[in-house]
Design a protein around this motif. Structure first.
Motif, PDB file in Angstrom:
ATOM      1  N   VAL A 166       0.853  -1.185   0.000  1.00  0.00           N
ATOM      2  CA  VAL A 166       0.000   0.000   0.000  1.00  0.00           C
ATOM      3  C   VAL A 166       0.895   1.242   0.000  1.00  0.00           C
ATOM      4  CG1 VAL A 166      -1.778   1.275   1.237  1.00  0.00           C
ATOM      5  CG2 VAL A 166      -1.792  -1.240   1.255  1.00  0.00           C
ATOM      6  N   PRO A 167       0.798   2.096  -1.024  1.00  0.00           N
ATOM      7  CA  PRO A 167       1.701   3.245  -1.132  1.00  0.00           C
ATOM      8  C   PRO A 167       1.770   4.105   0.123  1.00  0.00           C
ATOM      9  CG  PRO A 167       0.448   3.000  -3.149  1.00  0.00           C
ATOM     10  CD  PRO A 167      -0.117   2.010  -2.186  1.00  0.00           C
ATOM     11  N   SER A 168       0.628   4.375   0.735  1.00  0.00           N
ATOM     12  CA  SER A 168       0.616   5.242   1.913  1.00  0.00           C
ATOM     13  C   SER A 168       1.291   4.613   3.113  1.00  0.00           C
ATOM     14  CB  SER A 168      -0.823   5.616   2.271  1.00  0.00           C
ATOM     15  OG  SER A 168      -1.575   4.457   2.608  1.00  0.00           O
ATOM     16  N   CYS A 173       7.744   5.762  -0.318  1.00  0.00           N
ATOM     17  CA  CYS A 173       6.716   6.284  -1.215  1.00  0.00           C
ATOM     18  C   CYS A 173       6.026   7.503  -0.601  1.00  0.00           C
ATOM     19  CB  CYS A 173       5.701   5.190  -1.532  1.00  0.00           C
ATOM     20  SG  CYS A 173       4.549   5.623  -2.859  1.00  0.00           S
ATOM     21  N   ASP A 199       2.736  -6.158  -7.056  1.00  0.00           N
ATOM     22  CA  ASP A 199       1.967  -5.281  -7.944  1.00  0.00           C
ATOM     23  C   ASP A 199       2.274  -3.826  -7.608  1.00  0.00           C
ATOM     24  OD1 ASP A 199       0.192  -4.019  -9.591  1.00  0.00           O
ATOM     25  OD2 ASP A 199      -1.627  -4.805  -8.640  1.00  0.00           O
ATOM     26  N   ARG A 201       1.348  -1.213  -9.533  1.00  0.00           N
ATOM     27  CA  ARG A 201       0.416  -0.275 -10.164  1.00  0.00           C
ATOM     28  C   ARG A 201      -0.114   0.776  -9.187  1.00  0.00           C
ATOM     29  NH1 ARG A 201      -3.415  -4.527 -13.168  1.00  0.00           N
ATOM     30  NH2 ARG A 201      -2.839  -5.653 -11.268  1.00  0.00           N
ATOM     31  N   PRO A 202      -0.492   0.407  -7.967  1.00  0.00           N
ATOM     32  CA  PRO A 202      -0.954   1.450  -7.037  1.00  0.00           C
ATOM     33  C   PRO A 202       0.105   2.511  -6.755  1.00  0.00           C
ATOM     34  CG  PRO A 202      -1.593  -0.714  -6.247  1.00  0.00           C
ATOM     35  CD  PRO A 202      -0.640  -0.940  -7.387  1.00  0.00           C
ATOM     36  N   HIS A 203       1.370   2.097  -6.694  1.00  0.00           N
ATOM     37  CA  HIS A 203       2.446   3.050  -6.432  1.00  0.00           C
ATOM     38  C   HIS A 203       2.628   3.997  -7.614  1.00  0.00           C
ATOM     39  CE1 HIS A 203       3.122  -0.360  -3.765  1.00  0.00           C
ATOM     40  NE2 HIS A 203       3.783   0.461  -2.966  1.00  0.00           N
ATOM     41  N   GLN A 205       0.372   4.799  -9.859  1.00  0.00           N
ATOM     42  CA  GLN A 205      -0.792   5.677  -9.920  1.00  0.00           C
ATOM     43  C   GLN A 205      -0.703   6.788  -8.875  1.00  0.00           C
ATOM     44  OE1 GLN A 205      -3.586   5.831 -12.035  1.00  0.00           O
ATOM     45  NE2 GLN A 205      -2.218   4.576 -13.275  1.00  0.00           N
ATOM     46  N   SER A 206      -0.233   6.464  -7.692  1.00  0.00           N
ATOM     47  CA  SER A 206      -0.073   7.487  -6.650  1.00  0.00           C
ATOM     48  C   SER A 206       0.976   8.517  -7.059  1.00  0.00           C
ATOM     49  CB  SER A 206       0.323   6.833  -5.326  1.00  0.00           C
ATOM     50  OG  SER A 206      -0.729   6.037  -4.819  1.00  0.00           O
ATOM     51  N   HIS A 209      -0.426  10.795  -9.697  1.00  0.00           N
ATOM     52  CA  HIS A 209      -1.394  11.742  -9.138  1.00  0.00           C
ATOM     53  C   HIS A 209      -0.705  12.865  -8.360  1.00  0.00           C
ATOM     54  CE1 HIS A 209      -5.120  13.254  -7.437  1.00  0.00           C
ATOM     55  NE2 HIS A 209      -4.596  13.153  -6.228  1.00  0.00           N
ATOM     56  N   TRP A 243       0.727  -0.021 -16.257  1.00  0.00           N
ATOM     57  CA  TRP A 243       0.702   0.890 -15.110  1.00  0.00           C
ATOM     58  C   TRP A 243      -0.148   2.131 -15.380  1.00  0.00           C
ATOM     59  CZ3 TRP A 243       6.727   0.611 -15.013  1.00  0.00           C
ATOM     60  CH2 TRP A 243       7.138  -0.586 -14.386  1.00  0.00           C
TER      61      TRP A 243
END
Length: 267
Positions: A166-168, A173, A199, A201-203, A205-206, A209, A243
């Protein structure tokens, strides 16, 4: 028409055992082979990064760049004693940054209170060079804040090598996301296999953004040292589409952003 750049690759001839390195590649990585891969994806050029196992001996990289046009740039490794005059000479040879390879405890983190390192970072700023950090995400907080405060341009290798899914929740990150407002930090979307997170992809995308597409570049990490034979150049190129779904964002990351950061295509 060729558009876009591979912003992280290594090119080198046959390598014998290198003093001070715990790794030596089993085969060479010829320039022509990399350029064939670029051609297969209709890419214009890219950035060659000094391999860690060659240390501060950048002669081969400089010689390769001398054969290439301004669609190619280089990133070297340098000792802290390097003078501004020496960096200026490297700049004229197509070098645009310095890499600190600090993963796996290979070396202690530079002491940012050391006057020589302070001078070194000032030299990078004077030449408008960047400092490229290759460091695990959970260790990034040990040095990133000090470098960020100093004001040097930072390029973070391999999506920041996150250690949390999880990026957060990933310490590195989180720092990168917070740094987005300063517009002095870039991240290379490359080498997901070097992170323990499956995976990324969430990183990505963060990062897209919070930093924006103008702070992201893509790299193949060719020839994938320590991970040879696990994938192809086309695979690495395709990961960017996995990604980031927006075509305009991808093209910006492949072409516009690297032109600005690495002075690619500039005389």
């Amino acid at each position: 028409m060729k558009l876009g750049f591979d912003c992280h690759a290594h090119v080198y001839g046959p390598v014998s055992e290198v003093k001070g390195s715990n790794y030596s590649p089993s085969r060479a990585a010829p320039l022509g082979n990399w350029q064939e891969n670029l051609e297969s994806c209709k890419l214009r050029g890219g950035v060659l990064v000094q391999p860690s196992f060659l240390g501060n001996d950048n002669r081969e990289l400089i010689g390769i760049l001398a054969k290439l046009d301004n669609a190619y740039r280089g990133v070297v490794q340098l000792p802290k004693e390097t003078t501004l005059k020496e960096i200026a000479a490297l700049d004229a040879a197509g070098i645009v940054g310095v890499r600190w390879n600090l993963i796996e405890g290979r070396s202690t983190l530079p002491n940012l209170k050391d006057p020589q390192w302070i001078d070194f970072l000032d030299h990078l700023k004077a030449m408008d060079w960047h400092l490229e950090l290759h460091l695990e995400g959970n260790r990034l907080p040990e040095i990133f804040p000090g470098l960020h405060e100093h004001g040097v341009k930072l390029v973070i290798d391999h999506i920041g090598l996150p250690v949390e899914a999880v990026p957060s929740q990933d310490p590195g990150c989180r720092l990168l996301l917070e740094a987005g407002q300063s517009e002095r930090t870039w991240v290379k979307l490359s080498a997901p296999y070097r992170s323990p997170v499956v995976d990324l992809r969430p990183h990505v995308q963060s990062l897209l953004h919070h930093l924006g597409r103008d702070r992201l570049v893509w790299g193949s990490d060719w020839p994938w040292t320590r991970h040879e034979g696990k994938h192809t150049f086309q695979d690495t190129y395709g990961w960017l589409s996995d990604w980031i779904s927006d075509v305009d964002d991808r093209q910006y990351i492949l072409d516009t952003s690297p032109k600005a950061l690495f002075r690619l295509g500039a005389s």
